[in-house]
Design a protein around this motif. Structure first.
Motif, PDB file in Angstrom:
ATOM      1  N   PHE A 225       0.793  -1.273   0.054  1.00  0.00           N
ATOM      2  CA  PHE A 225       0.043   0.218  -0.192  1.00  0.00           C
ATOM      3  C   PHE A 225       0.815   1.235  -0.031  1.00  0.00           C
ATOM      4  N   GLU A 226       1.930   1.395   0.709  1.00  0.00           N
ATOM      5  CA  GLU A 226       2.528   2.612   1.256  1.00  0.00           C
ATOM      6  C   GLU A 226       3.415   2.871  -0.301  1.00  0.00           C
ATOM      7  N   SER A 227       3.853   1.750  -0.838  1.00  0.00           N
ATOM      8  CA  SER A 227       4.724   1.940  -2.114  1.00  0.00           C
ATOM      9  C   SER A 227       3.938   2.294  -3.303  1.00  0.00           C
ATOM     10  N   LEU A 228       2.634   1.925  -3.278  1.00  0.00           N
ATOM     11  CA  LEU A 228       1.662   2.220  -4.368  1.00  0.00           C
ATOM     12  C   LEU A 228       1.263   3.744  -4.318  1.00  0.00           C
ATOM     13  N   LEU A 229       1.222   3.834  -3.100  1.00  0.00           N
ATOM     14  CA  LEU A 229       0.770   5.437  -2.719  1.00  0.00           C
ATOM     15  C   LEU A 229       1.821   6.295  -3.098  1.00  0.00           C
ATOM     16  N   ALA A 230       3.042   6.013  -2.798  1.00  0.00           N
ATOM     17  CA  ALA A 230       4.183   6.875  -3.194  1.00  0.00           C
ATOM     18  C   ALA A 230       4.074   7.179  -4.609  1.00  0.00           C
ATOM     19  N   LEU A 231       4.103   5.911  -5.438  1.00  0.00           N
ATOM     20  CA  LEU A 231       4.144   5.963  -6.940  1.00  0.00           C
ATOM     21  C   LEU A 231       2.949   6.790  -7.557  1.00  0.00           C
ATOM     22  N   ARG A 232       1.719   6.434  -7.038  1.00  0.00           N
ATOM     23  CA  ARG A 232       0.589   7.046  -7.592  1.00  0.00           C
ATOM     24  C   ARG A 232       0.683   8.890  -7.076  1.00  0.00           C
ATOM     25  N   THR A 233       0.992   9.260  -6.009  1.00  0.00           N
ATOM     26  CA  THR A 233       1.166  10.671  -5.774  1.00  0.00           C
ATOM     27  C   THR A 233       2.514  11.210  -6.000  1.00  0.00           C
ATOM     28  N   THR A 234       3.363  10.674  -6.740  1.00  0.00           N
ATOM     29  CA  THR A 234       4.625  11.022  -7.267  1.00  0.00           C
ATOM     30  C   THR A 234       4.263  11.223  -8.839  1.00  0.00           C
ATOM     31  N   ARG A 235       3.919  10.245  -9.331  1.00  0.00           N
ATOM     32  CA  ARG A 235       3.607  10.444 -10.906  1.00  0.00           C
ATOM     33  C   ARG A 235       2.851  11.764 -11.436  1.00  0.00           C
ATOM     34  N   PRO A 236       1.864  12.292 -10.531  1.00  0.00           N
ATOM     35  CA  PRO A 236       1.385  13.639 -11.050  1.00  0.00           C
ATOM     36  C   PRO A 236       2.286  14.782 -10.925  1.00  0.00           C
ATOM     37  N   LEU A 237       3.099  14.825  -9.868  1.00  0.00           N
ATOM     38  CA  LEU A 237       4.097  15.827  -9.827  1.00  0.00           C
ATOM     39  C   LEU A 237       4.911  15.691 -10.929  1.00  0.00           C
ATOM     40  N   VAL A 238       5.377  14.442 -11.552  1.00  0.00           N
ATOM     41  CA  VAL A 238       6.376  14.621 -12.338  1.00  0.00           C
ATOM     42  C   VAL A 238       5.751  15.073 -13.848  1.00  0.00           C
ATOM     43  N   ARG A 239       4.734  14.447 -13.906  1.00  0.00           N
ATOM     44  CA  ARG A 239       3.961  14.850 -15.341  1.00  0.00           C
ATOM     45  C   ARG A 239       3.473  16.443 -15.167  1.00  0.00           C
ATOM     46  N   GLU A 240       3.279  17.118 -14.158  1.00  0.00           N
ATOM     47  CA  GLU A 240       2.992  18.342 -14.047  1.00  0.00           C
ATOM     48  C   GLU A 240       4.529  19.210 -14.571  1.00  0.00           C
ATOM     49  N   ALA A 241       5.649  18.650 -13.842  1.00  0.00           N
ATOM     50  CA  ALA A 241       6.799  19.375 -14.495  1.00  0.00           C
ATOM     51  C   ALA A 241       7.064  19.221 -16.099  1.00  0.00           C
ATOM     52  N   VAL A 242       6.677  17.869 -16.488  1.00  0.00           N
ATOM     53  CA  VAL A 242       6.684  17.756 -17.761  1.00  0.00           C
ATOM     54  C   VAL A 242       5.760  18.782 -18.619  1.00  0.00           C
ATOM     55  N   ALA A 243       4.608  19.094 -18.207  1.00  0.00           N
ATOM     56  CA  ALA A 243       3.644  19.918 -19.006  1.00  0.00           C
ATOM     57  C   ALA A 243       4.153  21.462 -18.928  1.00  0.00           C
ATOM     58  N   ARG A 244       4.774  21.629 -17.708  1.00  0.00           N
ATOM     59  CA  ARG A 244       5.146  23.188 -17.802  1.00  0.00           C
ATOM     60  C   ARG A 244       6.237  23.195 -18.762  1.00  0.00           C
ATOM     61  N   LEU A 245       7.194  22.364 -18.390  1.00  0.00           N
ATOM     62  CA  LEU A 245       8.348  22.463 -19.437  1.00  0.00           C
ATOM     63  C   LEU A 245       7.974  22.565 -20.753  1.00  0.00           C
ATOM     64  N   ALA A 246       6.987  21.711 -21.085  1.00  0.00           N
ATOM     65  CA  ALA A 246       6.564  21.706 -22.591  1.00  0.00           C
ATOM     66  C   ALA A 246       5.990  22.757 -23.110  1.00  0.00           C
ATOM     67  N   ALA A 247       5.145  23.468 -22.053  1.00  0.00           N
ATOM     68  CA  ALA A 247       4.574  24.757 -22.568  1.00  0.00           C
ATOM     69  C   ALA A 247       5.305  26.065 -22.286  1.00  0.00           C
ATOM     70  N   GLY A 248       6.603  25.731 -21.967  1.00  0.00           N
ATOM     71  CA  GLY A 248       7.468  26.918 -21.969  1.00  0.00           C
ATOM     72  C   GLY A 248       7.387  27.553 -20.658  1.00  0.00           C
ATOM     73  N   GLU A 249       6.630  27.115 -19.735  1.00  0.00           N
ATOM     74  CA  GLU A 249       6.254  28.053 -18.567  1.00  0.00           C
ATOM     75  C   GLU A 249       7.448  27.955 -17.404  1.00  0.00           C
ATOM     76  N   ASP A 250       7.414  28.807 -16.320  1.00  0.00           N
ATOM     77  CA  ASP A 250       8.427  28.519 -15.355  1.00  0.00           C
ATOM     78  C   ASP A 250       8.055  27.137 -14.641  1.00  0.00           C
ATOM     79  N   ALA A 251       8.954  26.359 -14.410  1.00  0.00           N
ATOM     80  CA  ALA A 251       9.015  24.954 -13.697  1.00  0.00           C
ATOM     81  C   ALA A 251       9.717  24.847 -12.657  1.00  0.00           C
ATOM     82  N   HIS A 252      10.250  25.758 -12.202  1.00  0.00           N
ATOM     83  CA  HIS A 252      11.215  25.648 -11.012  1.00  0.00           C
ATOM     84  C   HIS A 252      10.476  24.952  -9.906  1.00  0.00           C
ATOM     85  N   VAL A 253       9.392  25.429  -9.426  1.00  0.00           N
ATOM     86  CA  VAL A 253       8.634  24.676  -8.286  1.00  0.00           C
ATOM     87  C   VAL A 253       8.333  23.292  -8.591  1.00  0.00           C
TER      88      VAL A 253
END
Length: 406
Positions: free
Chosen positions: A310-338
């Motif tokens: 459970f804890e491992s799945l929770l870590a994976l499922r909560t981390t993946r959206p953070l990484v995808r958000e960073a990808v999306a902001r970089l792809a859009a040319g937006e500030d992605a430092h945070v």
């Protein structure tokens, strides 16, 4: 190995554009992630021990695997089409970068490993550099590495760089200094080097990037630096290496802008690959829990094992959206430092957490050579220092967020 956490220039349009330029349509996305995952599982992972050891046997295996990737249409998927790649943009590459990165050798086997260097040289290299090296890098005929960190100089403080380049009367440069934890330097044909051309430490100005052929007189491999027992990192020296005037990257004094641009994308790619390795560890753990049976039944029936899952799945499922958000902001040319800072810390922690749980479920078998878990654990622990330690990203993100409340 550890690029600075303090180089935080704004993202540029280089991250948003299609990497190709021929107008040809790239491969269709549906099914591509599954094809990449199957390729890595069937043709890369079985050879990891040989590839980890390096040397001629590893080179032979890598040539064979790369030839197969070309035959199956999976070679250099995110690299520029006009240079021989397949031109997938960042968001489309991110859809299968996890599967590719499930093995440390996946990017090299599939031809995407030089992506950062190709984009950097394509955008900031001179005409001679672009003509001489880019096609060979995309084809896999040339290997490159990036040398920034120095002994006795904090990797998060590039302004203390001691490597020095002095101008010669003919316009060339003489490079003197030492770098360490340079990934892949042992087999590299080219190395991009951060050096001071003007001023003195800790001046923020006067830092320049040089592209140096490793066959140059004065370039020296000092020693290999195993990381928790794993090979691949090197200490290198530049003993008065002559660098042609047209081998500057980004111009004199332009290193921080180029490196900052590179770091945003580089960290995000690492996060995607760490997620792929964490998913691999999770799959091993779940399979072990179901298959392993003792006198009290299968491990999967034990509540403490279920908690690890459970804890491992929770870590994976909560981390993946953070990484995808960073990808999306970089792809859009937006500030992605945070977003990149959050993703980097979360992905490194997740990899270490999930692998540790998988080892616990495997018991003694997780400590030995019969699974990939010891190697994944090394990667997970190093990830919390790689590309800037957690502490640097935590303070950098917090400062940026708090400025919005001042």
């Amino acid at each position: 190995m550890a690029e600075s956490a303090e180089l935080t220039e704004e993202p540029t349009e280089e991250l948003t554009e299609r990497h190709g330029g021929t107008g040809e349509a790239p491969p269709e996305l549906p099914g591509l992630a599954d094809r990449v995952a199957a390729f890595v599982a069937e043709h890369v992972i079985p050879h990891e021990n040989v590839l980890d050891a390096g040397g001629p046997p590893a080179d032979a295996v890598l040539r064979e695997v790369r030839a197969r990737a070309r035959r199956e249409g999976l070679w250099a998927l995110p690299l520029p089409a006009e240079l021989g790649g397949q031109g997938l943009c960042l968001e489309r590459y991110a859809a299968f970068a996890e599967a590719e990165g499930a093995s440390d050798h996946g990017p090299a086997a599939l031809g995407s490993a030089p992506l950062l260097d190709v984009l950097m040289l394509r955008r900031h290299g001179t005409a001679r550099v672009r003509e001489a090296y880019l096609t060979g890098l995309v084809a896999g005929d040339l290997r490159t590495c990036y040398a920034m960190t120095e002994p006795d100089v904090p990797g998060t403080d590039p302004f203390l760089t001691a490597t020095r380049a002095t101008r010669e009367p003919d316009g060339s440069w003489r490079l003197t200094g030492r770098k360490w934890f340079t990934s892949g330097a042992g087999g590299a044909d080219l190395v991009t080097v951060l050096a001071r051309t003007d001023g003195a430490p800790p001046d923020r100005d006067g830092l320049t990037l040089f592209l140096v052929p490793t066959a140059s007189p004065g370039f020296r491999l000092v020693r290999e630096l195993p990381v928790l027992g794993a090979s691949g990192q090197w200490e290198i020296a530049f003993d008065g290496v002559r660098v042609p005037a047209d081998h500057l990257v980004g111009g004199r004094g332009g290193a921080l802008a180029v490196a900052g641009e590179r770091l945003q994308l580089g960290r995000t790619l690492r996060c995607l690959r760490w997620l792929g390795q964490a998913q691999r560890a999770f799959d091993l753990m779940a399979a072990r829990a179901v298959a392993r049976t003792g006198s009290r039944g299968p491990l999967a029936s034990h509540q403490l094992v279920q908690r690890h899952v459970f804890e491992s799945l929770l870590a994976l499922r909560t981390t993946r959206p953070l990484v995808r958000e960073a990808v999306a902001r970089l792809a859009a040319g937006e500030d992605a430092h945070v977003e990149v800072g959050l993703a980097k810390v979360a992905a490194a922690r997740t990899l270490q957490q999930v692998v540790d749980a998988a080892i616990q479920v495997h018991g003694a078998a997780g400590l030995g050579p019969d699974t990939a878990l010891p190697a994944l654990l090394r990667t997970g622990r190093a990830a919390r220092i790689l590309d800037g330690p957690d502490e640097s990203h935590i303070t950098s993100v917090a400062r940026r967020v708090l400025r919005g409340y001042a």
